[in-house]
Design a protein around this motif. Structure first.
Motif, short mmCIF file in Angstrom:
data_model
loop_
_atom_site.label_atom_id
_atom_site.label_comp_id
_atom_site.label_asym_id
_atom_site.label_seq_id
_atom_site.Cartn_x
_atom_site.Cartn_y
_atom_site.Cartn_z
N VAL A 1 0.82 -1.22 0.00
CA VAL A 1 0.00 0.00 0.00
C VAL A 1 0.85 1.26 0.00
N VAL A 2 2.17 1.14 -0.07
CA VAL A 2 3.03 2.33 -0.09
C VAL A 2 2.99 2.96 -1.48
N PRO A 3 2.58 4.23 -1.60
CA PRO A 3 2.55 4.87 -2.93
C PRO A 3 3.95 4.98 -3.53
N LEU A 4 4.03 4.70 -4.80
CA LEU A 4 5.32 4.76 -5.49
C LEU A 4 5.93 6.15 -5.39
N GLN A 5 5.11 7.20 -5.50
CA GLN A 5 5.64 8.56 -5.54
C GLN A 5 6.34 8.95 -4.25
N MET A 6 5.93 8.36 -3.11
CA MET A 6 6.54 8.72 -1.83
C MET A 6 7.98 8.23 -1.74
N SER A 7 8.31 7.16 -2.43
CA SER A 7 9.64 6.57 -2.31
C SER A 7 10.59 6.99 -3.42
N LEU A 8 10.11 7.73 -4.40
CA LEU A 8 10.97 8.07 -5.54
C LEU A 8 12.15 8.95 -5.12
N ILE A 9 11.88 10.01 -4.38
CA ILE A 9 12.94 10.96 -4.03
C ILE A 9 13.99 10.32 -3.12
N PRO A 10 13.59 9.68 -2.00
CA PRO A 10 14.64 9.04 -1.18
C PRO A 10 15.38 7.94 -1.93
N LEU A 11 14.68 7.20 -2.80
CA LEU A 11 15.35 6.15 -3.57
C LEU A 11 16.36 6.75 -4.53
N LEU A 12 15.99 7.83 -5.18
CA LEU A 12 16.92 8.47 -6.13
C LEU A 12 18.12 9.07 -5.40
N LYS A 13 17.90 9.66 -4.23
CA LYS A 13 19.03 10.20 -3.46
C LYS A 13 19.99 9.10 -3.04
N SER A 14 19.43 7.98 -2.57
CA SER A 14 20.28 6.86 -2.17
C SER A 14 21.07 6.32 -3.35
N TYR A 15 20.41 6.22 -4.49
CA TYR A 15 21.08 5.69 -5.67
C TYR A 15 22.19 6.63 -6.13
N ASN A 16 21.94 7.94 -6.07
CA ASN A 16 22.97 8.90 -6.47
C ASN A 16 24.17 8.84 -5.53
N LEU A 17 23.92 8.67 -4.23
CA LEU A 17 25.03 8.56 -3.28
C LEU A 17 25.87 7.32 -3.56
N ILE A 18 25.19 6.20 -3.82
CA ILE A 18 25.93 4.98 -4.13
C ILE A 18 26.70 5.12 -5.44
N GLY A 19 26.05 5.77 -6.44
CA GLY A 19 26.72 5.96 -7.72
C GLY A 19 27.94 6.85 -7.61
N ASP A 20 27.83 7.93 -6.78
CA ASP A 20 28.99 8.81 -6.59
C ASP A 20 30.11 8.10 -5.84
N PHE A 21 29.72 7.23 -4.91
CA PHE A 21 30.74 6.52 -4.12
C PHE A 21 31.54 5.57 -5.00
N PHE A 22 30.85 4.89 -5.90
CA PHE A 22 31.54 3.93 -6.77
C PHE A 22 31.95 4.53 -8.11
N GLY A 23 31.66 5.82 -8.32
CA GLY A 23 32.04 6.47 -9.57
C GLY A 23 31.21 6.03 -10.76
N VAL A 24 29.93 5.72 -10.51
CA VAL A 24 29.03 5.29 -11.59
C VAL A 24 28.00 6.39 -11.82
N GLY A 25 27.70 6.70 -13.09
CA GLY A 25 26.71 7.72 -13.40
C GLY A 25 25.32 7.32 -12.93
N SER A 26 24.51 8.34 -12.66
CA SER A 26 23.17 8.08 -12.11
C SER A 26 22.16 7.67 -13.19
N LYS A 27 22.34 8.12 -14.41
CA LYS A 27 21.37 7.84 -15.46
C LYS A 27 21.80 6.58 -16.24
N THR A 28 21.57 5.44 -15.64
CA THR A 28 21.96 4.18 -16.28
C THR A 28 20.79 3.21 -16.22
#
Length: 380
Positions: free
Chosen positions: A214-241
């Protein structure tokens, strides 16, 4: 007899209702396909339901270039055909936008400077002048014509070639296929563990899975994208993949997948599982050789839902892939076409039908498992 009669009446009513729903859903799809293969001039003036009948159109064209004029006696003549070899019949014609149907087919219209124009019913026209025609463009001819149905694949050639829909089609397949397979693999292992393996906290995990539905998809988009960007920056991988969007769709699809598969697998006969354990089979062997083959209806049911969801998605694709032309999916390309080619119905209808043809093939190939898998996985 009364009970049998009522049952027969109810059966006919159910069949009639199902037939009505099928027709209601089929008509728009048929109309979209017919519109996508119609000639663009006919599509702009009449609906798809008139595709098999002759239509009357108000058209305008320019005569041949004056450089192609020929001299016949003391006259200079420009000749051609309005239909350029295609079938049709001219009823009226004119040389002015104020009177586009001033003359009947076959008559001679008098222009200025003793010039004349004659348009025949088969589309042949002839401009005649006592002096040489000047200018670089031909004269305009307005005409009304009865044009028989014309069907063509040029609309598909245009959208797949010049409009870039072919690249977007491949991008959608690149996103959808892994984003359907990955959650099925992960969910199948998790569902077996939650159904047949004893460990502490199993009930809490099942409750958490149900809660995540029952968790709306829109509520998790921003935190998910921030987490993914942090992981991508840590490993030197671009975010748009593509990896990012695969993981995002996997995360959003796992709760439903685990819920359906867990209920289905839990409903399998206990005797089969216990007999395999008595024979010395490990949990992995039971899962691979017994549970997976018996769970195919549930797997197919979720595969249909996940494939349709990912294929038709626009929001997650825009967030995790962006608007880069090299990675734009079909839904994003359709959005661009609506903005730039919104008046070109032949482009939009062909693009829309290309978008739905793959989901239709997937649905019809797996639909026989859909109801069986959903019922077995939802009533436990």
């Amino acid at each position: 007899m009364i009970t049998s009669s009522k049952r027969s009446l109810l059966t006919y009513l159910v069949h009639a209702t199902v037939l009505f729903l099928v027709v209601i859903w089929t008509i728009p799809t048929a109309g979209l396909f017919i519109s996508s293969i119609r000639d663009k001039d006919q599509l702009s003036v009449s609906g798809w339901w008139t595709a098999l009948s002759t239509s009357e159109q108000q058209l305008v064209t320019r005569a041949n270039d004056p450089s192609k004029q020929i001299q016949v006696g003391d006259k200079f003549v420009i000749q051609g055909n309005l239909f350029e070899g295609a079938p049709g019949a001219v009823t009226f014609f004119g040389f002015s936008s104020l009177e586009p149907a001033a003359f009947t087919a076959g008559s001679v219209a008098a222009l200025r400077n003793d010039q004349t124009l004659q348009v025949m019913e088969n589309g042949d026209y002839e401009f005649s002048s006592p002096t040489e025609w000047k200018g670089s463009r031909g004269q305009r001819i307005f005409y009304s014509a009865e044009v028989p149905p014309r069907f063509t694949l040029d609309n598909y050639r245009e959208v797949l070639g010049t409009e870039g829909l072919g690249k977007s089609f491949l991008n959608s397949l690149t996103v959808t296929i892994p984003a359907t397979i990955i959650p099925i693999l992960v969910a199948a292992f998790a569902a077996y563990a939650l159904a047949w393996m004893r460990f502490p906290g199993r009930a809490l995990l099942v409750a958490a899975v149900v809660g995540l539905l029952v968790v709306p998809l829109q509520m998790s988009l921003i935190p998910l994208l921030k987490s993914y960007n942090l992981i991508g920056d840590f490993f030197g991988v671009g975010s748009k993949t593509y990896v990012g969007i695969w993981l995002a769709h996997t995360g959003f699809g796992l709760p439903l997948a685990i819920y359906l598969l867990r209920n289905y697998i839990a409903g399998l006969p206990r005797e089969i599982i216990e007999s395999a354990r008595v024979d010395g089979a490990s949990d992995f062997d039971i899962f691979r050789k017994i549970v997976l083959p018996l769970s195919f209806p549930a797997l197919a049911s979720f595969a249909i839902f996940q494939f349709l969801w990912v294929w038709n998605d626009l929001l997650i694709a825009m967030v995790f892939l962006g608007n880069n032309a090299d990675q734009l999916v079909l839904t994003g390309q359709l959005r661009e076409l609506l903005g730039s080619r919104g008046g070109n119905w032949e482009i939009l209808t062909a693009s829309a039908f290309i978008t739905i043809i793959v989901p239709l093939c997937v649905f019809f190939s797996l639909q026989r498992f859909l109801v069986r898998g959903l019922l077995a996985g939802s009533v436990k």
